[in-house]
Enzyme design. Structure first.
Site, PDB file in Angstrom:
ATOM      1  N   ASP A 189      17.820  16.733  18.149  1.00  0.00           N
ATOM      2  CA  ASP A 189      18.107  16.548  19.574  1.00  0.00           C
ATOM      3  C   ASP A 189      18.942  17.691  20.112  1.00  0.00           C
ATOM      4  O   ASP A 189      20.042  17.944  19.608  1.00  0.00           O
ATOM      5  CB  ASP A 189      18.895  15.243  19.776  1.00  0.00           C
ATOM      6  N   ASP A 248      11.400   7.111  20.740  1.00  0.00           N
ATOM      7  CA  ASP A 248      12.731   7.616  20.410  1.00  0.00           C
ATOM      8  C   ASP A 248      13.797   6.818  21.158  1.00  0.00           C
ATOM      9  O   ASP A 248      13.746   6.696  22.379  1.00  0.00           O
ATOM     10  CB  ASP A 248      12.785   9.097  20.841  1.00  0.00           C
TER      11      ASP A 248
HETATM   12  C1  DX5 Z   1      18.477   9.766  22.410  1.00  0.00           C
HETATM   13  C2  DX5 Z   1      18.032  10.789  21.392  1.00  0.00           C
HETATM   14  C3  DX5 Z   1      17.552  10.142  20.141  1.00  0.00           C
HETATM   15  C4  DX5 Z   1      18.663   9.490  19.355  1.00  0.00           C
HETATM   16  C5  DX5 Z   1      18.180   8.149  18.914  1.00  0.00           C
HETATM   17  O1  DX5 Z   1      19.263  10.387  23.349  1.00  0.00           O
HETATM   18  O2  DX5 Z   1      16.976  11.531  21.949  1.00  0.00           O
HETATM   19  O3  DX5 Z   1      16.793  11.006  19.330  1.00  0.00           O
HETATM   20  O4  DX5 Z   1      19.047  10.214  18.221  1.00  0.00           O
HETATM   21  O5  DX5 Z   1      19.202   7.458  18.271  1.00  0.00           O
HETATM   22  P1  DX5 Z   1      19.042   5.968  17.796  1.00  0.00           P
HETATM   23  O6  DX5 Z   1      17.858   5.920  16.871  1.00  0.00           O
HETATM   24  O7  DX5 Z   1      20.318   5.680  17.123  1.00  0.00           O
HETATM   25  O8  DX5 Z   1      18.808   5.125  19.018  1.00  0.00           O
HETATM   26 ZN    ZN Z   2      15.477  12.610  20.614  1.00  0.00          ZN
END
Ligand code: DX5
Ligand code: ZN
Length: 221
Positions: free
Chosen positions: A40, A180
Site C-alpha cells: 500500500d 481489499d
Molecule cells: C486499506 C489498504 C489495505 C489494508 C487492508 O487502506 O488498502 O490494503 O492493508 O487491511 P486489512 O486487511 O487489515 O483491512
Molecule cells: Zn491496499
C-alpha cells in the site's frame, strides 16, 4: 463462485506487518503460500496516512519471488507513475477517482510491461469505470474506505463484486477481481461467492500468530 478460469489467490497486505521485520514478513508470506504481495502506498493527502517509500519494491524483489502489487493511494499518480514503473512491480493499481486521464496512465503502465489495475472505493459505482475495464488486468474493490488497516468490511460492496464478475463474463474480459479491506475468514466466505478471486488481507494474515495457517485457511474457501 470461484471458477477454474479465475482461481482463488491470496495477497497478504504488508501494511499490517511488523515494520521492524518487513522482509521477514514478505518471506513468511511467500513460504506460507501467498500468491501475491500487496504493498500500500499512502501519501498523507489522498488518504490521511503515510506508508512506504518506492524503494521498498526493489528491496523486496531481492528477497521474494512472488509478484508484487503496488496499490497507489496517492493524489498525483500522473506525476509519480514513472518512478513506480522504474522499480518494476508486477502490478500497479491506481485509484479510479483521482487522475483526470485514467486511460493514459493505464496505457503507460501497460506499455511498460507491468499489469495495470484500477481500485474503486466503497462509495463509487462500478459504472464509473465501465469504460476502463477492458484496459486492466486487475480490479481492486475496496471493502473499506482506504487509509488504514483493521477496519470493518462494508457489506454493501458485495453487490459491486457480483456486478464486476458478471460484467467480465458478459464482455469476455479477463481481469482479476481483488477485494481489499476488512477481508477475514468470515467476510471472505461471502466475498468468494460473488466471483471475486483475489483476497487481499492485512490484519487477517500478518495480525495472526501463524501466517501460513492464516493464508491456507483463506485459500481453502
Ligand atoms: C486499506 C489498504 C489495505 C489494508 C487492508 O487502506 O488498502 O490494503 O492493508 O487491511 P486489512 O486487511 O487489515 O483491512
Ligand atoms: Zn491496499
Amino acid at each position: 463462485m470461484i471458477s477454474s478460469e479465475f482461481p482463488l489467490k491470496v495477497s497478504p497486505s504488508l501494511l499490517a506487518a511488523d515494520y521492524g521485520y518487513l522482509a521477514d514478513a514478505a518471506i513468511s508470506a511467500e513460504q506460507g503460500g501467498a500468491n501475491l504481495l500487496h504493498i500500500d502506498y499512502m501519501d498523507g493527502h489522498y488518504v490521511p496516512n503515510i506508508s512506504f517509500g518506492i524503494d521498498l519494491i526493489p528491496a523486496l524483489k531481492k528477497r521474494v519471488n512472488i509478484p508484487l502489487e503496488a496499490h497507489l493511494m496517492i493524489s498525483n499518480p500522473e506525476d509519480r507513475i514513472e518512478d513506480f514503473i522504474r522499480v518494476k512491480p508486477d502490478y500497479i493499481t491506481i485509484q479510479e477517482d483521482v487522475p483526470k486521464d485514467v486511460r493514459s496512465i493505464l496505457n503507460k503502465i501497460r506499455k511498460s510491461g507491468i499489469k495495470p489495475g484500477l481500485a474503486i472505493n466503497p462509495d463509487r459505482p462500478l459504472s464509473a469505470i465501465y469504460n476502463y475495464l477492458h484496459l486492466i488486468d486487475y480490479l481492486l474493490i475496496l471493502g473499506v474506505f482506504p487509509g488504514f488497516g483493521g477496519q470493518k468490511f462494508i457489506r454493501d460492496t458485495l453487490k459491486k463484486m457480483e456486478e464486476a464478475h458478471n460484467f467480465r463474463i458478459k464482455n469476455n474480459l479477463k481481469y482479476d477481481i481483488a477485494v481489499d479491506g476488512g477481508v477475514n475468514l468470515l467476510t471472505a466466505r461471502n466475498i468468494v461467492k460473488t466471483g471475486a478471486n483475489i483476497l487481499v488481507a492485512g490484519t487477517a494474515i500478518f495480525g495472526q500468530e501463524n501466517i501460513k495457517e492464516a493464508i491456507e485457511n483463506l485459500k481453502k474457501l
